[in-house]
Design an enzyme around this catalytic site. Sequence first.
Site, short mmCIF file in Angstrom:
data_model
loop_
_atom_site.label_atom_id
_atom_site.label_comp_id
_atom_site.label_asym_id
_atom_site.label_seq_id
_atom_site.Cartn_x
_atom_site.Cartn_y
_atom_site.Cartn_z
N LYS A 1 -5.06 -3.46 -1.76
CA LYS A 1 -6.11 -3.91 -0.85
C LYS A 1 -5.70 -4.27 0.26
CE LYS A 1 -6.91 -8.80 -0.91
NZ LYS A 1 -7.58 -10.00 -1.32
N ASP B 1 -7.01 -4.17 -7.92
CA ASP B 1 -7.49 -5.42 -7.57
C ASP B 1 -6.94 -6.32 -8.56
OD1 ASP B 1 -8.89 -7.78 -7.77
OD2 ASP B 1 -10.75 -6.86 -7.12
N HIS B 2 -6.06 -7.20 -8.33
CA HIS B 2 -5.01 -7.83 -9.37
C HIS B 2 -5.77 -8.64 -10.17
CE1 HIS B 2 -4.59 -10.78 -6.10
NE2 HIS B 2 -4.66 -11.59 -6.96
N GLU C 1 -9.38 -21.82 -3.45
CA GLU C 1 -7.74 -22.16 -3.14
C GLU C 1 -7.55 -23.49 -2.57
OE1 GLU C 1 -6.06 -18.15 -2.02
OE2 GLU C 1 -7.97 -18.25 -1.02
N HIS D 1 -12.69 -8.86 -5.22
CA HIS D 1 -12.49 -10.00 -6.53
C HIS D 1 -13.71 -10.44 -7.12
CE1 HIS D 1 -8.37 -9.48 -5.22
NE2 HIS D 1 -8.41 -10.43 -4.31
N LYS E 1 -11.01 -21.49 1.16
CA LYS E 1 -9.41 -21.97 1.27
C LYS E 1 -9.45 -23.66 1.45
CE LYS E 1 -7.44 -17.55 2.87
NZ LYS E 1 -6.71 -17.60 1.32
P1 NAP Z 1 4.68 -6.22 4.90
O1 NAP Z 1 5.65 -7.28 4.46
O2 NAP Z 1 4.18 -6.08 6.35
O3 NAP Z 1 5.53 -4.96 4.35
C1 NAP Z 1 5.33 -3.63 4.92
C2 NAP Z 1 6.17 -2.65 4.21
O4 NAP Z 1 5.93 -1.49 4.71
C3 NAP Z 1 7.67 -2.88 4.65
O5 NAP Z 1 8.47 -2.61 3.63
C4 NAP Z 1 7.79 -2.05 5.84
O6 NAP Z 1 9.06 -1.64 5.89
C5 NAP Z 1 7.12 -0.74 5.18
N1 NAP Z 1 6.43 0.14 6.56
C6 NAP Z 1 5.91 -0.31 7.39
N2 NAP Z 1 5.66 0.74 8.46
C7 NAP Z 1 6.19 1.79 7.68
C8 NAP Z 1 6.16 3.29 8.01
N3 NAP Z 1 5.75 3.87 9.07
N4 NAP Z 1 6.97 4.19 7.04
C9 NAP Z 1 7.40 3.74 6.03
N5 NAP Z 1 7.32 2.14 5.47
C10 NAP Z 1 6.89 1.44 6.46
O7 NAP Z 1 3.33 -6.16 4.03
P2 NAP Z 1 3.07 -6.79 2.80
O8 NAP Z 1 2.53 -8.17 2.76
O9 NAP Z 1 3.96 -6.43 1.71
O10 NAP Z 1 1.68 -5.74 2.43
C11 NAP Z 1 1.58 -4.45 2.00
C12 NAP Z 1 0.40 -3.96 1.59
O11 NAP Z 1 0.00 -4.88 0.55
C13 NAP Z 1 -0.78 -4.30 2.87
O12 NAP Z 1 -1.71 -3.25 2.77
C14 NAP Z 1 -1.55 -5.60 2.40
O13 NAP Z 1 -2.64 -5.91 2.84
C15 NAP Z 1 -1.22 -5.49 0.88
N6 NAP Z 1 -1.26 -6.85 0.03
C16 NAP Z 1 -0.46 -7.71 0.32
C17 NAP Z 1 -0.38 -8.87 -0.56
C18 NAP Z 1 0.66 -9.84 -0.11
O14 NAP Z 1 0.65 -10.85 -1.01
N7 NAP Z 1 1.72 -9.74 0.60
C19 NAP Z 1 -1.44 -9.23 -1.37
C20 NAP Z 1 -2.31 -8.26 -1.53
C21 NAP Z 1 -2.31 -7.09 -0.90
P3 NAP Z 1 10.00 -1.36 7.14
O15 NAP Z 1 9.64 -2.23 8.29
O16 NAP Z 1 11.45 -1.38 6.66
O17 NAP Z 1 9.50 0.16 7.32
#
Ligand code: NAP
Length: 484
Positions: free
Chosen positions: A149, A178-179, A217, A241, A332
């Site tokens: 998501k 959707d966890h 939350e 959710h 929140k």
């Molecule tokens: P993040 O910390 O910003 O990580 C993004 C990842 O994508 C990094 O590994 C980045 O690595 C890689 N990336 C970015 N641009 C890229 C490209 N052009 N080619 C290849 N890799 C690329 O984001 P995140 O929090 O992990 O979230 C990832 C997804 O999960 C998002 O859609 C977010 O909405 C969703 N999500 C996250 C959470 C959470 O708790 N974090 C919860 C639910 C959903 P590099 O910069 O090394 O390329």
Amino acid sequence: MVSRIIPVEPFDLVVFGGTGDLARRKILPALFRRFCAGQMENGTRIIGAARTAMDDVEYRAFVAEALIEFNGDHTGCEPGTIKRFQEILSYVTLDAKGDGGWSELAAKMHPGRVRAFYFSVGPSLFGDLALRLHQYGMADHDTRIVVEKPFGRDLDTARALNRSLADHFNENQIYRIDHYLGKETVQNLMAIRFGNMLFEPLWNSQYVDHIQITVAETVGVGGRGEYYDRSGAMRDMVQNHLMQLLCLIAMEPPAVFDPDAVRDEKLKVIRALNPLKPDHVVRGQYLADEEKPGYLEHVENPDSLTESFIAMKLGISNWRWAGTPFYLRSGKRLRARTSEIAVVFKEAPHNIFTEDSGRHRNILTIRLQPNEGIDLDVTIKEPGPGGMRLVDVPLDMTFSEALGPDADAPDAYERLIMDVVRGNQTLFMRGDEVEAAWAWTDPVIAGWEERGDRPIPYDTGSSGPEEALALMHRDGRKWRDIRA
Ligand code: NAP
């Protein structure tokens, strides 16, 4: 009771965004725990992929650090397991938008085995990843893709995302996570409803007064301020959710427990939702307390009209639920971190006891967190002399107590990733479900945007704005306390 581990055939799993926050906090620790549990057969490979230049040795060290930081106090892993887990890890430097690294990734795939690609990157990259998987010959019929998501921010963007994936993959290869659906209690909801004779005959507007769903939350928007301010509680929590929980509680029994049969029934619920009336929704923004800033300071936007809290009263137009209100709320910085569904039954039709025996009704509460479990409030005689005074007591089943510590359920990500490998889509959202949820949500959001509705401030540590309490009071009902 000891939980059963059913090993899965060796598979290749690529985590795009393998250096990101979600990978570090959730995906990699979940994979590690399944590895510890002995669920991965020899030969399984996990490949991280992102733009950051790293070799395998560096990535293994990176993952080990994440496991130490985020694996919590999980026991059951023998010493040295991290080292063994590291051996199945490798890394490819690639850009979703360029061609470097893709041939190297393709060369790592083992022909003839299940391969899964976890898109743990922003949705703007989903189409690029799908296209390149296809171009580099990795999109065969055994390929599965997992997407996170947010799946769009409205119907149009969700449709565009669905199309960009459908250009290269069939619907039965796409796993929209959707966890919440991976939580043990959520699945138990289906077991309780469709595995027992007790509840289903009462599960309708004739016997159920109303249903409440709360996801509260204590944290604020944290470091996600900019993202959150473009989203809000409706898009971030309700559209996915809470809507999924509502579907599981309200759906008709499917003829079989099969992914499409279950998802067909959930879809019918969304399509039967009445349009939301403006006076049936309350939106709020949390205020600062002595220690932490309020919502507006947090998102650095003093004019923000985005909600960090939402409460609403919904109706479902079908034979089962016509006339039964569903009250949903999520927010929140509330009093406690808790998620629960409460099915509040009607009072007995006639009181044979004295008038001072009070008003009583059964409430079935399904707790998602904390203390996953179920309790049922039952009316009994208050013990002791002094006549027939009635009291409601809970029949409490906390899973960890009822089933014993060995029944330690895998967390949502563990279960869902293993379902991807097994090819079971029951707990994943289908494209038409997501679109139907947006089709219902869009006009509601458009309504408050057109009117310029301003969210109501509420105190940190409260249950949300007073107006949310009034939403139920005016129907002669009351929210359950938000408590941990
Ligand atoms: P993040 O910390 O910003 O990580 C993004 C990842 O994508 C990094 O590994 C980045 O690595 C890689 N990336 C970015 N641009 C890229 C490209 N052009 N080619 C290849 N890799 C690329 O984001 P995140 O929090 O992990 O979230 C990832 C997804 O999960 C998002 O859609 C977010 O909405 C969703 N999500 C996250 C959470 C959470 O708790 N974090 C919860 C639910 C959903 P590099 O910069 O090394 O390329």
